[in-house]
Design an enzyme around this catalytic site. Structure first.
Site, PDB file in Angstrom:
ATOM      1  N   GLU A 159       0.841  -1.201   0.000  1.00 24.07           N
ATOM      2  CA  GLU A 159       0.000   0.000   0.000  1.00 24.07           C
ATOM      3  C   GLU A 159       0.881   1.258   0.000  1.00 24.07           C
ATOM      4  O   GLU A 159       0.813   2.103   0.910  1.00 24.07           O
ATOM      5  CB  GLU A 159      -0.954  -0.006   1.191  1.00 24.07           C
ATOM      6  CG  GLU A 159      -1.961  -1.135   1.113  1.00 24.07           C
ATOM      7  CD  GLU A 159      -3.124  -1.006   2.086  1.00 24.07           C
ATOM      8  OE1 GLU A 159      -2.955  -0.342   3.118  1.00 24.07           O
ATOM      9  OE2 GLU A 159      -4.183  -1.579   1.807  1.00 24.07           O
ATOM     10  N   GLU A 316      -6.342  -7.466  -0.985  1.00 23.17           N
ATOM     11  CA  GLU A 316      -6.664  -7.544   0.436  1.00 23.17           C
ATOM     12  C   GLU A 316      -8.088  -7.059   0.642  1.00 23.17           C
ATOM     13  O   GLU A 316      -8.525  -6.088   0.016  1.00 23.17           O
ATOM     14  CB  GLU A 316      -5.704  -6.687   1.268  1.00 23.17           C
ATOM     15  CG  GLU A 316      -4.286  -7.189   1.241  1.00 23.17           C
ATOM     16  CD  GLU A 316      -3.377  -6.377   2.156  1.00 23.17           C
ATOM     17  OE1 GLU A 316      -3.790  -6.049   3.272  1.00 23.17           O
ATOM     18  OE2 GLU A 316      -2.268  -6.068   1.723  1.00 23.17           O
TER      19      GLU A 316
HETATM   20  C1  GLA Z   1      -4.382  -3.057   4.402  1.00 21.00           C
HETATM   21  C2  GLA Z   1      -2.948  -3.313   4.799  1.00 21.00           C
HETATM   22  C3  GLA Z   1      -2.844  -4.413   5.824  1.00 21.00           C
HETATM   23  C4  GLA Z   1      -3.793  -4.168   6.974  1.00 21.00           C
HETATM   24  C5  GLA Z   1      -5.188  -4.000   6.445  1.00 21.00           C
HETATM   25  C6  GLA Z   1      -6.210  -3.702   7.524  1.00 21.00           C
HETATM   26  O1  GLA Z   1      -4.864  -4.065   3.602  1.00 21.00           O
HETATM   27  O2  GLA Z   1      -2.182  -3.650   3.676  1.00 21.00           O
HETATM   28  O3  GLA Z   1      -1.525  -4.472   6.294  1.00 21.00           O
HETATM   29  O4  GLA Z   1      -3.405  -3.003   7.655  1.00 21.00           O
HETATM   30  O5  GLA Z   1      -5.223  -2.918   5.520  1.00 21.00           O
HETATM   31  O6  GLA Z   1      -7.498  -3.535   6.972  1.00 21.00           O
END
Ligand code: GLA
Length: 690
Positions: A159, A316
């Site tokens: 991210e 995710e």
């Molecule tokens: C994102 C991040 C994860 C986690 C989730 C929580 O997907 O990449 O590491 O923090 O959010 O929802």
């Protein structure tokens, strides 16, 4: 869309099935837990596991001291079990030794205050020290695992830009200046673009320029817009630097997880998309919104747009509640499958979750996972197993493409510019306007392709342009040419106002009317009349408008509806203009969603698209290839619905479909139907509901 790895290699992650995957953080667990985890993954049908995302502190506990024992062991275990790996480069968050040794890597907010370690992503995206240490790690990881047979995909960082996209430190300031020099070449060009004659802001030297740090009054809009562009480019440049290191050591496809969501806006992913071998997105149902399901569908369509229509991965998501919204709403039984199939319907060929096993400690210990704290005798685990079964039952949908007759233009850069300081109304929020337009189409059962400004629009029966404040003349020309060629364009207020430098399209003589779409719309706007927060206006048709009104002057357009009351009572609120062989509609207020949907229903019908009369809360989306059509019927309502459908087989139940498919409340069905004929895709849309 052209990608960097060969097409064949890039498809290696896919294997003609809908992937079921998750993040796994085995470093949080004793090795004795790993064995049972992998057995349960196999039981659930999990086929792709992302590891080493936050691995840095484990594999490099001190600078230059590497310890790959645990990572070797977990990779071997997953490999033995036939589970493929989505391998993190490990750089998602810096270890404390790095920021202790080099506090200058820490990010700085607009007010000059430092953001400290203790969370994650506590580094400046422009920091050369961060980059050097991170790439040294990536090199080790890529060399060690670059040809490992279990690795199906590289997961660069995580991210990127989620928390640290905008850094205002001195290192960022210097990088910003270099970026500006490349963009403008000479300082006069920058002064012209930013309009620095205003408020005595003229720059004589690059060294005088700062990031848009906290000021006493409104900041220069050009400075702010360019800083947004710079920040997105800087993060993309960082992604590329990691991807280059990985590609030097490995032929396995490379990606990173985008955040096409309602709360992240700092990356212009149109610029990023061709740098990943497969587009991957993280998306969580956002219960802060009025219509979370609608936003989920929108984000999925936008992700497909980034992928240029190719299959993409939901990298995710959550099985139930997250832990970062103010009220973390848990999912009802079946909702996990329903949300997942909504993503598949809109082009996802992989459905993955954060994370495999719910954490016991740390900032996300209340976040749901595939395997919850409650263990296997639980609603979530039953849904996990059911999702695995459903995804296997629809495996043949993989690599098919979504059918859409309507395009919507979406622009991150316009978003940034539209929401600058000192605009006519702070209530005009770009994403809210886009979501409203999307929901109005969704209520008409229409599937939408999201496209960037300037994209080829030919082939679409209708193009919707919500609130596109900033675009170039060339991009505006594409919309006009499309319309002149017989298309229908629907443009909403606050569109076409400024050029690429956020300079209003006005003519000092007043002879040329303002805006990019004056000829196309056959109308122009003399003055804006934004509404007070709770104010509503009624149109002649009985429709309701909010947020915005304006004094529209028609030239060749005809009014379709007018304001009955409010500040511009009696003036046009919706206009229609014949333009070449096509038609352009303008909407000069923020219509209530029912009214918006009703208006678009009429326009869609006029454009030759027969809107589906679907029951409320039901989505219908078609994926197809040259052999089959797959009709997804997604029932978000609580009630069972029966939808007319061409004969076929319902894949999740294996039942024959004869004339209609019945879908229980909160469920989805996928009907395989015979080969599409050669008829136009516009007819397909109509057929799907028959
Ligand atoms: C994102 C991040 C994860 C986690 C989730 C929580 O997907 O990449 O590491 O923090 O959010 O929802």
């Amino acid at each position: 869309m052209e990608r960097h790895t060969t097409a064949e290699a890039a498809r290696g992650w896919q294997q003609s099935s809908i992937l079921f995957g998750c993040d796994y953080n085995p470093e949080q667990w004793d090795r004795s837990v790993w064995q049972s985890d992998v057995a349960l993954m196999t039981e659930a049908g999990v086929g792709l596991v992302a590891i080493n995302i936050f691995g840095w502190a484990s594999i490099e506990p001190q600078q230059g001291q590497f310890d790959f024992d645990s990572l070797d062991a977990i990779i071997a275990l997953l490999h033995e079990s036939g589970i493929r790996i989505n391998l993190g480069t490990g750089t998602a968050s810096t270890p404390p030794w790095l920021s202790t040794k080099h506090p200058e890597i820490l990010p700085v907010a607009a007010d000059g205050t430092t953001r400290f370690p203790g969370g994650r992503q506590a580094h400046c995206p422009s920091s050369p020290i961060f980059r050097e240490r991170a790439l040294a790690l990536v090199e080790r990881v890529a060399e060690r695992y670059g040809s490992h047979p279990a690795v199906a995909l590289w997961h660069v960082s995580n991210e990127i830009g989620c928390h640290n996209a905008l850094c205002y430190c001195d290192v960022s300031a210097e990088a910003f200046r270099r970026w500006l020099e490349t963009r403008y070449e000479n300082i006069d060009a920058l002064n012209a673009a930013w309009g620095t004659t205003f408020w005595s802001q003229r720059y004589g030297d690059w060294a005088e320029i700062l990031p848009p740090r906290l000021t006493l009054s409104s900041i220069n809009p050009g400075q702010k817009l360019d800083f947004s562009r710079f920040s997105s480019d800087e993060l993309l440049d960082y992604y590329r630097s990691e991807a280059d290191v990985v590609r030097a050591a490995s032929h396995i496809p490379v990606t990173t997880n985008f955040m096409v969501t309602a709360h992240i806006r700092n990356m212009d992913y149109w610029q990023w998309a061709s740098d990943v071998d497969v587009v991957a997105n993280d998306h969580y149902l956002d219960n802060r919104l009025a219509l979370p399901q609608s936003e989920l569908s929108f984000a999925a369509d936008l992700t497909r747009g980034l992928a240029g229509g190719d299959p993409w991965i939901l990298m995710e998501s959550s099985t139930s509640a997250v832990s970062w919204q103010p009220h973390n709403i848990a999912k009802q039984p079946g909702e996990l499958v329903l949300n997942s199939l909504t993503q598949v319907a809109r082009g996802a060929d992989g459905i993955c979750f954060f994370q495999w096993r719910a954490s016991r400690q740390g900032a996300e210990k209340f976040h749901s996972a595939l395997l919850p704290h409650a263990g296997t005798d639980s609603k979530i685990w039953r849904d996990t197993l059911e999702l695995g079964r459903v995804l296997r039952s629809i495996a043949e949908v993989a690599e098919t493409r979504v059918e859409a007759d309507v395009a919507m233009i979406f622009s991150w850069q316009s978003w940034w510019a539209a929401e600058g300081d000192s605009q006519p109304s702070s209530a005009v929020r770009y994403l809210e306007q886009v979501h409203a337009a999307y929901e109005a189409l969704r209520r008409n059962g229409v599937t939408v392709d999201m496209v960037p400004p300037g994209a080829d629009l030919s082939g679409y029966a209708l193009v919707l342009v919500p609130c596109l404040y900033l675009l170039t003349d060339a991009e505006a020309g594409v919309i006009s040419n499309y319309t002149a060629g017989g298309g229908t364009a629907v443009i909403t207020f606050f569109s076409g106002l400024v050029d690429n430098d956020d300079r209003l399209r006005v003519d000092p003589t007043g002879r040329i009317r303002p805006g990019a779409f004056v000829d196309l719309l056959g109308a122009w706007t003399e003055e804006f009349f934004p509404l007070r927060p709770d104010q509503r206006v009624i149109l002649d048709s009985g429709a309701t408008g909010k947020i915005w009104t304006e004094l529209v002057r028609t030239v060749t357009a005809v009014p379709l509806d007018s304001f009955r009351d409010g500040p511009v009572a009696g003036r046009p609120a919706v206009t229609s203009n014949s333009f070449g062989a096509g038609r352009a509609i303008y909407i000069a207020t923020d219509l209530a969603v029912d009214d918006y949907a009703a208006l678009l229903g009429t326009v869609l019908a006029d454009a030759g698209l027969q809107p589906n009369s679907l029951p409320s809360g039901v989505e219908l989306v078609v994926r197809s290839n040259e052999s089959y059509r797959y009709t997804f019927v997604i029932n978000h309502s609580a009630d069972e619905v029966t939808i007319a459908a061409a004969d076929g087989i319902e894949l999740t139940t294996g039942q024959a479909v004869v004339g209609a498919v019945t879908v229980p409340g909160g469920s989805a069905r996928v009907v395989r139907q015979g080969a599409p004929d050669a008829a136009s895709k516009h007819d397909n849309h109509e057929r799907a509901a028959q």
